[in-house]
Structure formats: C-alpha cells, structure tokens
Design a protein around this motif. Sequence first.
Motif, mmCIF file in Angstrom:
data_model
loop_
_atom_site.group_PDB
_atom_site.id
_atom_site.type_symbol
_atom_site.label_atom_id
_atom_site.label_comp_id
_atom_site.label_asym_id
_atom_site.label_seq_id
_atom_site.Cartn_x
_atom_site.Cartn_y
_atom_site.Cartn_z
ATOM 1 N N HIS A 104 36.570 25.266 21.741
ATOM 2 C CA HIS A 104 37.979 24.593 20.723
ATOM 3 C C HIS A 104 37.616 23.499 20.086
ATOM 4 O O HIS A 104 36.814 22.158 21.019
ATOM 5 C CB HIS A 104 38.356 24.718 21.983
ATOM 6 C CG HIS A 104 39.408 26.005 22.371
ATOM 7 N ND1 HIS A 104 40.264 26.773 20.754
ATOM 8 C CD2 HIS A 104 38.307 26.993 22.478
ATOM 9 C CE1 HIS A 104 40.451 28.540 21.695
ATOM 10 N NE2 HIS A 104 39.383 28.715 22.780
ATOM 11 N N VAL A 107 40.598 32.259 19.068
ATOM 12 C CA VAL A 107 41.442 31.924 18.596
ATOM 13 C C VAL A 107 42.606 33.089 18.721
ATOM 14 O O VAL A 107 43.786 32.691 17.966
ATOM 15 C CB VAL A 107 41.556 31.532 16.681
ATOM 16 C CG1 VAL A 107 40.491 30.516 16.979
ATOM 17 C CG2 VAL A 107 40.462 32.480 15.836
ATOM 18 N N GLU A 122 43.741 19.742 14.325
ATOM 19 C CA GLU A 122 45.167 20.527 14.002
ATOM 20 C C GLU A 122 46.197 19.477 13.496
ATOM 21 O O GLU A 122 47.297 19.505 13.162
ATOM 22 C CB GLU A 122 45.772 21.222 15.380
ATOM 23 C CG GLU A 122 45.985 20.514 16.421
ATOM 24 C CD GLU A 122 44.799 20.030 17.080
ATOM 25 O OE1 GLU A 122 44.930 19.465 18.584
ATOM 26 O OE2 GLU A 122 43.946 20.764 17.392
ATOM 27 N N ARG A 175 43.976 26.330 15.020
ATOM 28 C CA ARG A 175 42.747 26.824 15.790
ATOM 29 C C ARG A 175 41.617 27.209 15.377
ATOM 30 O O ARG A 175 41.304 27.370 14.822
ATOM 31 C CB ARG A 175 43.414 27.707 16.761
ATOM 32 C CG ARG A 175 44.537 27.921 17.456
ATOM 33 C CD ARG A 175 44.879 28.718 18.666
ATOM 34 N NE ARG A 175 46.121 29.046 18.586
ATOM 35 C CZ ARG A 175 46.460 29.677 19.484
ATOM 36 N NH1 ARG A 175 46.087 31.073 19.952
ATOM 37 N NH2 ARG A 175 48.057 30.020 19.309
#
Length: 331
Positions: free
Chosen positions: A271, A170, A276, A259
């Motif tokens: 991820h 991140v 988001e 993130r």
Amino acid sequence: MLRLHPYEYHMPRALDEALSLLATHGDDAMPIAGGTDLVPNMKHGLFTPGHLVALGRVREMRGIASTGDEIRIGAAETLTSVATHPDVLAQVPGLARAAELVSGPQLRRVGTIGGNVCLDTRCAYYNQTKFWRKALGYCLKKDGDVCHVVKGGTRCVAAHSADTPPVLAVLDAVLEVADGADGDRTRDVSIRQFFTSDGIWNRSIGSSELVVAIRIPRPPPGTQVAFQKLRPRAAIDFPLANLAVRVGREDDGRVSDFRLVVSAMGAYPRHVGKVEDAALGNRLGPSVIEAVAEQAFRQCHPLSNITVDPEWRRAMIPVLVRRALNEIAAA
C-alpha cells in the motif's frame, strides 16, 4: 530437456481429504491446482515434493456466488472463469481485468485465482535451472546463504509477481484458510495480513493450510477500481510492475476514498501511503492526478530482482498511475 522427479499424485474430492493428505505427508507434500507455475519450478529443481495433492476436484474450493453483501470465489476457480463471470464483471470489474491480464489464454484456462494469490516470489537469480544456479553458488531463497540482489543481503527480496492480489487488496478481500493440522479449522485472513516481507515464503499460512475461497465485500456506490500492468509483451510475461487504484467519489465528484497498491517491487503487494493526501476532498482532475503520480514515484523503489533496469521500472510507476486514474476519471 528438463524432467520432473518421481512423485505420487493424489486426487481428493473433498476439502477434509485434501487437508489430511497435506498434514500426513508434511513437508514432502505440496498442493497443486493449475500447476502453471509449480510444474516449471519443479522442473528447475526449486521444489521436489514426493506427493502432489490436486485441488481441482475439491468441491468446497469451486464456484462463484454473489450475495447482497459480498461475492465469494472458490480458490480453485480458473482465472478465465473469474475474468468472464457475470457477477465479477458487474460488481468488481477491476478484478476481472487483472485476471484477464495474467499470462496468456491457455494458461488462464487452467491456472486458478487461488494459485495466483499464493504465487511463489520470483527473482532473476532464483527462477533458473539448477545448473545455472549451481554455477552462481545458489541464492538465499534456495540452497544458498546470500541474496545476490542486495550486496551482502541476508534477507530474500524476490519479487511478488501476481496480478490479482493488488486488486484484492484495494477491495478489502478476505481469504478463507483451512488448516488440516488443526482439526480442519477454518479462519479468515485479510488480504492485507496475508503477505509478509520474506521473499522465501511471503504468505502467512503454513504448508498444511489451504486458501479455500476469497470473499470480496460489495464496494459502496461510486467506487471504481482500475488495474495497470507493465510487461515486455502484451501476453505471457510476468509483471515488471503492476498496480491497482481504488477511488470512491461523492455525488459532487469529490474523492472520498483513495487507495493505491503496487506490486512486483518487492516480496509483497505494498500500500502506497500519502498519495491519498493529494486526492481526498478534491475532484479527480489533471493536477490531482499528477500530484498522486509524483508521490507514487517518490515512494516506489524497485530492486534489481527482475532482469530489467530498476530505474526504468520506477520511471514507469507514475505513467501507470496516470493511466489508471485517467481511466477512472473518464468513466
């Protein structure tokens, strides 16, 4: 008693010497820094190198230095050094927290951040004695031809179990990688491109390459990172799950950057997408936190590669997300 096999131990003092040793001995050589994971694996017969190349005295792999734009951490710096260094605490405290939660204090004093980044994947069917593995018929990752985690599996899904990579991911960290087989050439590899989905070898580097250092860009003002780890005990244990969250906020408190990276699910830190959408443009209140937690739950599906109920591990993902985001919201 588990014993080590015979091997030759090399102690180079310079990077070019270490790379030369790895290139010369090829697949019969392995690098060793703290050895907190490698030595137990050698005792289990998972690795049997004839040559160990020690990295603790390689000067190019030591030191923590901060510039105006980034902080550079030598790969051979201990986890304790990373967790307690003033520049790390001031600029990237989330990384200091993750390093502080690796294993226990004795192992953190010798284990290195480079070793944590390059930690071998783990599995309930792999991290066992040779006698145990032989009785099962071995597994795809070592000596066998089938993955016992997924019925009929033809691809290894051993779990990535390191704590610092989710935070490094991140933070957009870059790894300096040197290759002794290519004239000591050094290249930069984004932490996002460093890991692969292959549990047998989940790093995009060869056996003759070394991670020399980690460079972390200075986060923009208003950026906060939180790290959460799930494990049976408060020390020693590898994670059952872990995650890092990065949140950037405008002056009015609205989220401008978000993130989420989770690990210990599969062979690499992942991820988590779509989370988001619930956060960007909004203030980090209870409803936003809950929406992010629910989206993370929908997207995370742990496997039975760790000897704990995968459904319970999945149920704990939104709990960890809530804890991380509430920590950021309260700061």
